[in-house]
Design an enzyme around this catalytic site. Structure first.
Site, PDB file in Angstrom:
ATOM      1  N   SER A 183       0.999  -1.321  -0.057  1.00  0.00           N
ATOM      2  CA  SER A 183       0.267  -0.004  -0.429  1.00  0.00           C
ATOM      3  C   SER A 183       0.805   0.890  -0.255  1.00  0.00           C
ATOM      4  O   SER A 183       1.985   1.082   0.677  1.00  0.00           O
ATOM      5  CB  SER A 183      -0.573   0.119   1.234  1.00  0.00           C
ATOM      6  OG  SER A 183      -0.207  -0.178   2.175  1.00  0.00           O
ATOM      7  N   ASP A 184       0.504   2.777  -0.792  1.00  0.00           N
ATOM      8  CA  ASP A 184       1.123   3.672   0.308  1.00  0.00           C
ATOM      9  C   ASP A 184       0.779   3.589   1.523  1.00  0.00           C
ATOM     10  O   ASP A 184       0.322   3.122   2.110  1.00  0.00           O
ATOM     11  CB  ASP A 184       0.614   4.613  -1.006  1.00  0.00           C
ATOM     12  CG  ASP A 184       1.404   5.697  -1.182  1.00  0.00           C
ATOM     13  OD1 ASP A 184       2.395   6.250  -0.159  1.00  0.00           O
ATOM     14  OD2 ASP A 184       1.244   6.802  -1.987  1.00  0.00           O
ATOM     15  N   CYS A 185       1.707   4.555   1.817  1.00  0.00           N
ATOM     16  CA  CYS A 185       1.861   4.695   3.360  1.00  0.00           C
ATOM     17  C   CYS A 185       1.195   4.994   3.845  1.00  0.00           C
ATOM     18  O   CYS A 185       0.437   6.482   3.689  1.00  0.00           O
ATOM     19  CB  CYS A 185       3.062   4.900   3.642  1.00  0.00           C
ATOM     20  SG  CYS A 185       4.233   4.183   3.219  1.00  0.00           S
ATOM     21  N   ASP A 186      -0.490   4.247   3.969  1.00  0.00           N
ATOM     22  CA  ASP A 186      -1.089   4.709   5.195  1.00  0.00           C
ATOM     23  C   ASP A 186      -2.553   4.185   4.353  1.00  0.00           C
ATOM     24  O   ASP A 186      -3.785   4.957   4.878  1.00  0.00           O
ATOM     25  CB  ASP A 186      -1.433   5.472   5.968  1.00  0.00           C
ATOM     26  CG  ASP A 186      -0.556   6.058   7.159  1.00  0.00           C
ATOM     27  OD1 ASP A 186      -0.746   4.457   7.710  1.00  0.00           O
ATOM     28  OD2 ASP A 186      -0.097   7.204   7.684  1.00  0.00           O
ATOM     29  N   SER A 187      -2.585   3.770   3.433  1.00  0.00           N
ATOM     30  CA  SER A 187      -3.575   3.975   2.259  1.00  0.00           C
ATOM     31  C   SER A 187      -4.515   2.968   3.053  1.00  0.00           C
ATOM     32  O   SER A 187      -5.904   3.205   2.465  1.00  0.00           O
ATOM     33  CB  SER A 187      -3.597   3.305   1.131  1.00  0.00           C
ATOM     34  OG  SER A 187      -2.483   3.796   0.371  1.00  0.00           O
TER      35      SER A 187
END
Ligand SMILES: *[C@@H]1O[C@H](CO)[C@@H](O)[C@H](O)[C@H]1NC(C)=O
Ligand SMILES: *[C@@H]1O[C@H](CO)[C@@H](O)[C@H](O)[C@H]1NC(C)=O
Ligand SMILES: *[C@@H]1O[C@H](CO)[C@@H](O)[C@H](O)[C@H]1NC(C)=O
Ligand SMILES: *[C@@H]1O[C@H](CO)[C@@H](O)[C@H](O)[C@H]1NC(C)=O
Ligand SMILES: *[C@@H]1O[C@H](CO)[C@@H](O)[C@H](O)[C@H]1NC(C)=O
Ligand SMILES: *[C@@H]1O[C@H](CO)[C@@H](O)[C@H](O)[C@H]1NC(C)=O
Ligand SMILES: *[C@@H]1O[C@H](CO)[C@@H](O)[C@H](O)[C@H]1NC(C)=O
Ligand SMILES: *[C@@H]1O[C@H](CO)[C@@H](O)[C@H](O)[C@H]1NC(C)=O
Ligand SMILES: *[C@@H]1O[C@H](CO)[C@@H](O)[C@H](O)[C@H]1NC(C)=O
Length: 824
Positions: free
Chosen positions: A326-330
């Site tokens: 995931s993009d970070c915190d998606s």
């Protein structure tokens, strides 16, 4: 058997002790370089299965089946995952993989960045310090893209991965890197243009394939051993590279629109033709071992929870041999920001993992952990997620680490060390990349290059002294040239440093928002060089541009300096996205304009080499430079590429925009010499034999055009082995040797409606010595070169006469290519 069972119990007990020690050490910065639990003799081991790790305890890692290198990776990964408890599994689904000391598994920090050189952006899996103070900082990706040189992109990937391997051996790096960024620059306001290869899907795709191959393929002394192993899931890789951000992601923060809540409304056609195109190439041709999904939603569904995108498209259709992160915190973003379906944390974690997400990056440094680790156990206990889904995700992650030699080592790279980071050769490649990406936008009356030696044939006076004018952040750029996702450079050559080496006197005239110091002094020098542009306050991640103008009053004082200078000035622009410098283009007192981009640590060397003619610029703009009026005609949030008659929106990129607001077109770039083309090919044709009428597709024709019985063939249903071959010559008719980019476009038959005006299908950068001619041959695959994406999102080859266009403007060739579809 008995003795190995008892030694196994002893190992378990001891590893538990090591485990609690390492957990204690992992607070704050304790997880140094992921060299987690180490052997009991205090030595650091670079591979999990090193037999010596616990040898002093009389234990041998090979008692674990997952360390048995005679077994296939898949069987070893199954064994490893099968040993873990649910809690241990979940503890390894986030970017801070905690390992499982009980079974000898080290912690691993997945988050690495290497966009244009090894970077320490992110948590401290990759870090600089006394032993490795810096790594080679290449130009930003958009600059490298401007070289149109595939060999260069591959070479940069190779150097970056070599530096990663050297740093890994020194305990300064991990093996997984979330680069490259291959989102297409659909809108000139996008804040992250610097990170990408520009607006053309093919150019972006070629960059992706080459950079990823350079990062991942194991090349030793020119031997490419990457494909020796036939099972693609067991192919060893040098460093893991990641295509991001999947998909339809190119709005960061534009007024009220925010990537965390933005829902990109896109057509299937635009996905196939533009947004997904580079990702398919990155995975299929580059064989990237990782894909990162983006924050935004795509037609209502968060990209990181979209089963069709992640599982059906990326994993099944494109055959990813790796993991999806995931993009970070998606995942948190789905709950916290997008409030998607009002899901709970456990529900969002379950939805994402079931959609195909394997690893959750969370913003660990903000004190929280990722959602997979936080909610994974709960999701399974609540029956929202099957433990088998967890096993599958973990399996994909550990398979990637197997391929990297995390378990077995990578003997090819074990000799790399300090001397392989920031070596002279690597710094020279950084300078070469910066030179190759420089784009000459304007050069009236041969204002450039500035002559260093007397030359009777040259009207320009010899330049011994220069005035260097601009904001200090640009003329003495130690920071701006490094852009985003920087690491720490080996060293920085500023424009001031570079120029000072060329001439005997360089007078600095720093400017502020109002004016420049001592503008009157300019008539005492031989030439005036102005460096202007943007910085990361104007264009960066989470910050899109509101206009395309030069900020901070630079326009005002550049015009004043040009007026005060006896000779036309030279203007150098530092920026990623295009800047509306019409005022300078139209001003005869601005003799030349160079786009230097954000050229990395050797930027000053490259700028000086171009200004003083040590290098003849051959770069081309990888995106259209629009005039500022363009942006008032279409909101950034309208995702469509084609013009929208209903709203009066113009089209986007050179493929679909035909309005008056182009300052410099895609592919623009001048040279200190002149090139001409010639070709013996005046026309070509191809016949595609179609076995079944069902493989014919409809085509959208302009009103009044009669549709033939078979308008187009579905590329997916055709073997596509037809090719058109032609050769052209490039002659250098000027006085200086130089690189020339041959850009080859095709335009579909004119009766086809809603088609691109033209689109890039091939390109080649060649060096042509002065006064000589070189041959350049192209083999165009008919499906790839003449295929277009229909309204239905099928890629088809239309029947009829397409056009091949080589170059543009004065130096151009074009000829017709007739495609017949023969239904048997
Ligand atoms: C092991 O690595 C750690 C962290 O990099 C370092 O502090 C320590 O000195 C290393 N130990 C040995 C024996 O090399
Ligand atoms: C290595 O070989 C493979 C298979 O032939 C090829 O696709 C790839 O481009 C090569 N890699 C490099 C960096 O040249
Ligand atoms: C490639 O590898 C083989 C065998 O390892 C070696 O003999 C050969 O010299 C290598 N080729 C080059 C160009 O180094
Ligand atoms: C989410 O919850 C809010 C407040 O309870 C409610 O108004 C909204 O309709 C819910 N949205 C969905 C998609 O269920
Ligand atoms: C340029 O930058 C360097 C490094 O930051 C600094 O030492 C030097 O003083 C600067 N020069 C000017 C003229 O500001
Ligand atoms: C631009 O210059 C004008 C006049 O010199 C000044 O009033 C204004 O504050 C400057 N603007 C900025 C953004 O610095
Ligand atoms: C960009 O330049 C402006 C104007 O000089 C300055 O205020 C700002 O701090 C700079 N931003 C960065 C990130 O360097
Ligand atoms: C191009 O080639 C043709 C045929 O060989 C020749 O007649 C013509 O002079 C050439 N033109 C140029 C500009 O070289
Ligand atoms: C392309 O880049 C490579 C690697 O830097 C370089 O050796 C080559 O000369 C470049 N090609 C041209 C035509 O500039």
């Amino acid at each position: 058997m008995a003795s190995s069972a008892s030694s196994f119990r002893l190992l378990v007990a001891l590893l538990c002790v090591i485990s609690s020690a390492s957990a204690a050490a992992s607070n704050g910065d304790g997880l140094v370089a992921g060299r987690g639990p180490i052997g009991t003799n205090g030595k650091n081991y670079t591979k999990v299965c090193d037999p010596a790790r616990f040898a002093s305890l009389g234990l041998d890692m090979s008692t674990f089946r997952y360390c048995d290198s005679s077994l296939p990776y898949a069987a070893r990964v199954r064994d490893l995952v099968g040993r873990l408890t649910l809690q241990e599994k979940v503890d390894n689904l986030g970017d801070h993989g905690k390992g499982a000391a009980r079974v000898g598994l080290q912690p691993y920090m997945w988050w690495g960045e290497a966009l244009h050189g090894v970077s320490d952006t992110g948590p401290k899996g990759t870090w600089f310090g006394d032993v490795v103070p810096g790594a080679t900082s290449f130009p930003l990706v958009l600059n490298s893209a401007a070289s149109f040189n595939e060999t260069l992109w591959r070479a940069v990937g190779q150097v970056v991965s070599t530096e990663v391997r050297a740093m890994y051996n020194l305990g300064h790096a991990e093996l997984t890197y979330w680069s490259p960024n291959i989102n297409v620059v659909r809108d000139p306001r996008w804040g992250r243009a610097s990170e990408t290869p520009g607006e053309d899907p093919l150019l972006v795709a070629r960059y992706a394939v080459n950079f990823v191959r350079g990062m991942q393929d194991i090349i030793i002394h020119g031997n490419n051993s990457s494909d020796h192993d036939r099972d693609p899931f067991a192919r060893r890789i040098k460093v893991s590279s990641c295509c991001k951000h999947f998909t339809a992601y190119d709005v960061d923060k534009w007024f009220d629109a925010d990537r965390l809540t933005f829902d990109a409304r896109v057509t299937e056609r635009d996905l196939a033709e533009t947004f997904n195109f580079p990702f398919e190439a990155c995975i299929r041709e580059g064989d990237a071992s990782c894909v990162m999904c983006s924050y935004n939603r795509v037609n209502g569904v968060p990209a990181c929870a979209d089963h069709r995108l992640l599982t059906k498209t990326v994993r099944q259709q494109w055959q990813l041999h790796g993991y999806i992160v995931s993009d970070c915190d998606s995942v948190r973003v789905m709950v916290r920001d997008a409030k998607w379906l009002n899901l709970t944390g456990a529900e969002a974690a379950a939805a994402a993992m079931k959609a195909g997400l394997d690893l959750d990056c969370g913003m660990f440094w903000e004190g929280a952990q990722d959602f997979f680790t936080s909610y994974g156990v709960e999701a399974v206990k609540q029956g929202k997620l099957a433990e088998a889904d967890v096993d599958e995700a973990l399996g994909n992650n550990y398979l990637t680490l197997m391929r990297l030699g995390f378990f077995d080592g990578a003997p090819e790279f074990e000799g790399l060390g300090v001397g392989d980071v920031c070596s002279g050769e690597h710094k020279e490649l950084a300078a070469d990349a910066a030179r190759q990406g420089m784009v000459l936008l304007k050069n009236d009356n041969g204002r450039l290059p500035l002559p260093l030696l007397d030359n009777n044939n040259n009207n320009n006076k010899v330049v011994r002294s220069v005035a260097l004018v601009g904001l200090l952040q640009h003329i003495n750029a130690t920071d701006v040239m490094l852009g985003d996702y920087r690491g720490r450079p080996c060293s920085v050559v500023t424009p001031y440093d570079g120029i000072r080496k060329m001439v005997s006197a360089t007078h600095l005239h720093p400017c502020d928002s109002g004016a420049c110091a001592a503008p009157g002094a300019m008539d005492t020098v031989d030439a005036t060089i102005v460096i202007a542009g943007l910085n990361m306050s104007v264009e960066r991640e989470s910050n899109d541009r509101e206009d395309l103008l030069l900020p901070w009053n630079q326009t005002g004082w550049i015009t004043a300096v040009a007026a005060a200078s006896p000779d036309p000035i030279v203007l150098v622009i530092m920026s990623a996205g295009g800047v509306d410098v019409s005022f300078a283009q139209d001003n005869p007192k601005v003799g030349a304009i160079v786009w230097a981009g954000y050229p990395g640590e050797e930027g000053g060397t490259a700028i000086a080499d171009v200004l003083f003619g040590k290098h003849n610029p051959g770069g081309r703009l990888p995106l259209t430079w629009f005039k500022n009026d363009y942006i008032s005609k279409i909101p950034m949030t309208s995702m469509a590429l084609r013009p929208d008659a209903e709203h009066g929106y113009p089209g986007r990129t050179y493929k679909f925009y035909s309005g008056p607001d182009v300052l410099y077109p895609f592919g623009h770039g001048l040279s200190y010499t002149t090139f001409t083309y010639n070709s013996t090919t005046t026309a070509a044709s191809a016949t595609l034999k179609i076995a079944d009428q069902d493989h014919c597709k409809q085509l959208t024709y302009k009103p009044g055009v009669q549709s033939p019985p078979c308008p187009a063939v579905d590329v997916a249903a055709h073997t596509c082995d037809e090719a058109v071959r032609f050769t052209l010559t490039v002659s250098n008719t000027g006085g200086a040797g130089g690189d020339h980019v041959v850009a080859l476009y095709t335009a579909p038959p004119p009766e086809v409606d809603e088609a691109p005006i033209k689109h890039l299908v091939a390109f080649r950068r060649v060096f042509v010595p002065a006064g000589t001619t070189v041959d350049v041959a192209f083999d165009l695959n008919v499906c790839k070169a003449f295929g277009i994406v229909e309204r239905t999102a099928y890629t088809v080859v239309p029947a009829g006469t397409s056009t091949v266009l080589v170059g543009d403007g004065a130096t151009s060739l074009s000829f017709p290519v007739k495609v017949d579809l023969a239904v048997s």
